[in-house]
Design an enzyme around this catalytic site. Structure first.
Site, mmCIF file in Angstrom:
data_model
loop_
_atom_site.group_PDB
_atom_site.id
_atom_site.type_symbol
_atom_site.label_atom_id
_atom_site.label_comp_id
_atom_site.label_asym_id
_atom_site.label_seq_id
_atom_site.Cartn_x
_atom_site.Cartn_y
_atom_site.Cartn_z
ATOM 1 N N HIS A 258 0.863 -1.179 0.000
ATOM 2 C CA HIS A 258 0.000 0.000 0.000
ATOM 3 C C HIS A 258 0.900 1.230 0.000
ATOM 4 O O HIS A 258 1.548 1.522 1.002
ATOM 5 C CB HIS A 258 -0.919 0.002 1.224
ATOM 6 C CG HIS A 258 -1.949 -1.082 1.201
ATOM 7 N ND1 HIS A 258 -2.506 -1.613 2.344
ATOM 8 C CD2 HIS A 258 -2.522 -1.752 0.159
ATOM 9 C CE1 HIS A 258 -3.381 -2.541 2.015
ATOM 10 N NE2 HIS A 258 -3.403 -2.646 0.694
ATOM 11 N N GLU B 156 1.199 3.984 2.860
ATOM 12 C CA GLU B 156 1.552 3.567 4.220
ATOM 13 C C GLU B 156 3.074 3.583 4.357
ATOM 14 O O GLU B 156 3.731 2.550 4.441
ATOM 15 C CB GLU B 156 0.949 2.201 4.508
ATOM 16 C CG GLU B 156 -0.580 2.228 4.464
ATOM 17 C CD GLU B 156 -1.217 0.861 4.531
ATOM 18 O OE1 GLU B 156 -0.479 -0.144 4.588
ATOM 19 O OE2 GLU B 156 -2.457 0.780 4.526
ATOM 20 N N HIS C 293 2.713 -2.741 7.139
ATOM 21 C CA HIS C 293 1.619 -1.870 6.719
ATOM 22 C C HIS C 293 1.480 -0.695 7.677
ATOM 23 O O HIS C 293 2.169 -0.605 8.696
ATOM 24 C CB HIS C 293 0.293 -2.649 6.698
ATOM 25 C CG HIS C 293 0.154 -3.572 5.532
ATOM 26 N ND1 HIS C 293 -0.731 -3.354 4.501
ATOM 27 C CD2 HIS C 293 0.807 -4.721 5.228
ATOM 28 C CE1 HIS C 293 -0.636 -4.330 3.622
ATOM 29 N NE2 HIS C 293 0.294 -5.173 4.038
ATOM 30 N N GLU D 272 0.855 -4.027 11.411
ATOM 31 C CA GLU D 272 0.160 -2.749 11.285
ATOM 32 C C GLU D 272 0.782 -1.742 12.237
ATOM 33 O O GLU D 272 0.779 -1.944 13.454
ATOM 34 C CB GLU D 272 -1.329 -2.920 11.602
ATOM 35 C CG GLU D 272 -2.071 -3.884 10.685
ATOM 36 C CD GLU D 272 -2.434 -3.254 9.356
ATOM 37 O OE1 GLU D 272 -2.162 -2.046 9.190
ATOM 38 O OE2 GLU D 272 -2.996 -3.961 8.492
#
Length: 829
Positions: free
Chosen positions: A425, A428, A521, A593
């Site tokens: 992504h 990010e 991420h 994350e």
């Protein structure tokens, strides 16, 4: 140059049929330059080329030509090396190599002599597909879609760590909610033209993007007293589509959606000029799509002042007041928009400042870092840089292999693998900062880093989606789709980055065990750092997938939250890297994350994360790997015990919420873990958008080809045992058919008439003889390359074609095989 050697060559050179064959073979495949003056390729010269950085790094990015451009220059540079001390050894090497001086094989760099000097040329190991970096020339320029305008400026931001913690914004309750007026009542001061959106698709790319003269999109200042800000975002990773001035110091900003889509507005990164020091400016982003955001619980935007960077060495810092995140009073008829507003005072007059959603980390930043690794004589010994593939726009996707050289092949084969990746992504960027911290540590001379390189092979893809990073997308590639929902794709040409990554990991699994896979991420709704994993259904490894996250939380207690981790595998996440790698057999498969905000834990409570915090987590990943693989399993077993206690508490909590009582002694471990956990949150693109319209036909064609291939696939060869069983079954079926025919012949008799057994036997015998005379006995086909081993068992894939109860008659009839000795006539030796 060396007459004695030339004389020796003339005397010793003999025609060699193998050399002649290799000459024509390699010439056919294009390994020859077509001129006669090339330098011989020998083990000595290979050593020179591999160890001289002048040759290792010469050439431009992506160049497939030789590393040394001129044959005369080759002789000038390499021959002095060949005659250096010790003289006798080098003269022998030159003499051995000189056998090739008058041979046509000079045109190839693929042949090597053996170490004994005999003329037995063999193919060398393949050289890198691309000479990655040039120590003197420029880096590979990013390739942009041809629709994108790009300014000809190189931006660089210094790294800086704030001396004091940057605390979350505390709302006062008096924050203003500006009403959106739009360009009808305001003045457009910046707007991108011809931005490709949904309905269009990527066609081609070039360095510098759109051809032609770059337009001046910002307004022209009327004089020194004009206070209008000048906006710009046409640079690497920039994202701002439009700016509308609605008051002297107030601006409404519209973000550009991900290219070739009509959504994913979260990442912003733009520049403003012509600032005033004493004024309070207000910026309002008007087209955000997520209903929840960290801006509602104290997150601040980032600002960078070029004057502060030059004069005070101050970099990115959290700034902003009156921060509010709220629903817009406008929509497009299909979805609601949300606004982010904040006020700010610039530190200097006539300054150039930047705003960003998070600390930018561009494709050029990555290339600069990898260049430093490639030019480091120590790190380049155990870190090999390769091209994994080219992206849709033609940008290089890099693959790093990090491990210490092994002393024996057995030692190399025993190493387990660890696979890490980031930036699938593109918006990010926190993933890149964690990756940078990991690489800084694993490439260092720390004893722990050396130990990790001794026991592991690290495969690292630092930027999976370079195209999205370059153009300033938030989630998608130039295919207009979220790559982290297409890891199961069969469209190699449309999704090359993840297709080649999955293929690389599949090959790696065939070579060695992959202990851990982790994809870095960023998270837009939760604070802290946490992992998403996959519940394991194998009771032998029950809860083992939770040990690594728990250890990481103990090593980084002020950053990592184990309670925020989730291990539920949702159907909508089947296409993610985490789940696909888990399905391929990697037990410890995770998505890491990291928040865009900060920490709510320990000493860092209510403070924003800095780049140093994120890089430190990369170190903690390495530290946790050592704990996880410690031969002393004390820590591992302690974590398992703690996990069981935590799970018991969670189960009790769930039953209490449901108002149920349950005795969990002896049965609590049989409860499905997925029923306890809630689904992962934080992603508005959890459901895959499917393929773009222009790729649907391509996917259908590939699926049809796969089906046709399966239909045309030949049946596997059968073993002798299987052939005999099949033959016996066929014969039994024939006997049953003969019996049925005999009964039909007697069908016309009276029901009360009994059949003489001797007559019955006679009828069966005549029917059998008639069948043998009219129809030849069937023979079983046999491969000429069959095995002669009579005890050979059928292969595993062959066994799957034979179900246990498929032919019950065969099993029943095998006990009476002595009645029919002819069944054994057509067996094979």
């Amino acid at each position: 140059m060396f007459p004695a050697l030339e004389t020796e060559v003339k005397q010793e050179t003999l025609p060699d049929p193998y050399e002649d064959f290799m000459y024509h073979h390699l010439q056919y495949y294009g390994y020859f330059k077509g001129h006669r003056g090339s330098l011989p390729t020998s083990a000595t010269h290979q050593h020179v080329w591999k160890n001289n950085p002048r040759y290792l790094l010469s050439g431009s990015f992506g160049e497939r030509q030789g590393m040394i451009p001129d044959p005369l220059q080759k002789e000038k540079l390499l021959w002095p090396t060949c005659i250096s001390s010790p003289v006798h050894r080098q003269i022998e090497a030159v003499s051995r190599d000189s056998l090739m001086l008058s041979s046509p094989l000079l045109k190839s760099r693929q042949l090597l002599h053996d170490e004994f000097g005999e003329v037995n040329p063999c193919l060398r190991e393949p050289r890198d597909l691309f000479t990655f970096f040039s120590s003197s020339g420029p880096l590979q320029a990013p390739r942009w879609p041809i629709e994108c305008e790009v300014i000809k400026e190189n931006l660089h931001h210094i790294e800086w760590v704030p001396p004091e913690p940057e605390y979350f914004y505390q709302p006062t309750g008096n924050e203003k909610l500006p009403e959106i007026v739009g360009e009808e009542k305001g003045t457009v001061v910046f707007q991108l033209d011809s931005v490709p959106t949904e309905g269009s698709y990527f066609t081609s790319s070039r360095v510098g993007g759109k051809r032609g003269i770059i337009k001046e999109l910002a307004v022209t200042l009327q004089g020194p007293e004009d206070k209008t800000l000048l906006f710009e975002s046409r640079f690497e990773s920039g994202n701002l589509q439009k700016a509308v001035r609605v008051d002297t110091y107030e601006y409404e900003l519209t973000l550009r959606t991900d290219l070739y889509t009509n959504k994913h507005t979260q990442w912003f990164y733009f520049r403003v000029q012509n600032t005033r020091k004493d004024a309070t400016y207000r910026f309002t982003i008007v087209n955000l799509l997520k209903p929840k955001s960290l801006y509602t619980i104290g997150m601040k935007p980032l600002m960078y002042s070029q004057l502060d960077a030059k004069t005070h060495n101050i970099g990115w810092r959290r700034e902003g007041n009156e921060i509010r995140y709220y629903k817009n009073n406008r929509d497009d008829g299909q979805r609601a928009f949300y606004c982010l507003t904040w006020t700010i005072q610039f530190p200097h007059d006539q300054d150039t400042c930047f705003f960003a959603h998070f600390y930018p980390y561009t494709y050029t930043d990555l290339q600069c870092y990898l260049l430093s690794v490639a030019n480091n004589p120590v790190q380049s010994q155990f870190c090999k840089l390769r091209t994994l593939c080219r992206s849709l726009a033609g940008n290089t996707v890099y693959l790093l292999t990090i491990t210490n050289p092994s002393r024996t092949p057995q030692e190399a084969a025993a190493k387990k693998a660890v696979v890490l990746s980031a930036r699938v992504h593109p918006g990010e960027s926190n993933g890149s900062w964690i990756m940078k911290g990991f690489l800084d540590f694993i490439l260092s001379n720390s004893p722990d880093a050396q130990l990790l390189r001794d026991i592991f092979v690290f495969k690292v893809v630092p930027m999976l989606n370079p195209d999205g990073v370059i153009v300033g997308n938030y989630r998608c590639s130039l295919a207009g789709r979220d790559l982290n929902r297409h890891y199961k794709t069969i469209l190699k040409e449309s999704f090359p980055c993840i297709w080649y990554t999955r293929n690389m990991i599949r090959r790696l699994l065939e070579e060695r065990e992959v202990l851990l896979y982790c994809d870095f991420h960023g998270h837009s709704r939760k604070n802290n750092i946490f992992l998403y994993g996959c519940n394991n259904n194998d009771r032998k490894y029950w809860l083992h997938e939770r040990v690594f996250p728990l250890m990481l939380s103990k090593n980084a207690p002020d950053k990592f939250s184990f309670h925020s981790c989730n291990f539920k595998v949702q159907k909508c996440k089947e296409g993610t890297g985490r789940v696909v790698m888990w399905r391929m057999g990697i037990l410890n498969s995770y998505t890491m994350e990291s928040t865009f905000g900060g920490s709510t834990l320990g000493n860092k409570r209510d403070t924003h994360f800095t780049t140093e915090d994120l890089k430190s987590l990369g170190y903690h990943v390495c530290d946790t790997l050592l704990d996880f693989c410690d031969p002393d399993r004390t820590k591992f077993m302690q974590c398992l015990t703690e996990l069981k206690e935590l799970l018991q508490q969670e189960i009790h909590k769930k039953f209490n919420e449901l108002g149920q009582d349950m005795d969990l002694e002896g049965s609590w471990s049989d409860i499905c873990l997925s029923d306890i956990e809630s689904s992962t949150s934080g992603s508005d693109s959890s459901l895959s958008d499917g393929l773009p319209v222009h790729l649907l036909n391509v996917a259908d064609e590939l699926n049809q080809k796969k089906k046709m291939y399966k239909k045309k696939k030949k049946k596997p060869l059968q073993t002798r045992k299987q052939r005999n069983e099949q033959y016996q079954k066929n014969n039994l079926m024939q006997e049953l058919k003969l019996t049925e025919d005999a009964l039909l012949q007697l069908h016309g008799r009276d029901k009360g008439t009994s059949l003489d057994p001797s007559k019955m036997t006679l009828i069966l015998t005549k029917s059998k003889e008639r069948l043998q005379t009219e129809k030849p006995r069937p023979t079983v086909s046999c491969s000429p390359k069959r095995s002669t081993n009579s005890s050979q068992e059928p292969a595993a894939d062959m066994k799957s074609h034979w179900s246990r109860n498929r032919y019950p008659a065969t099993k029943r009839g095998r006990a009476a095989m002595t009645v029919y000795p002819s069944l054994h006539i057509y067996t094979y030796p």
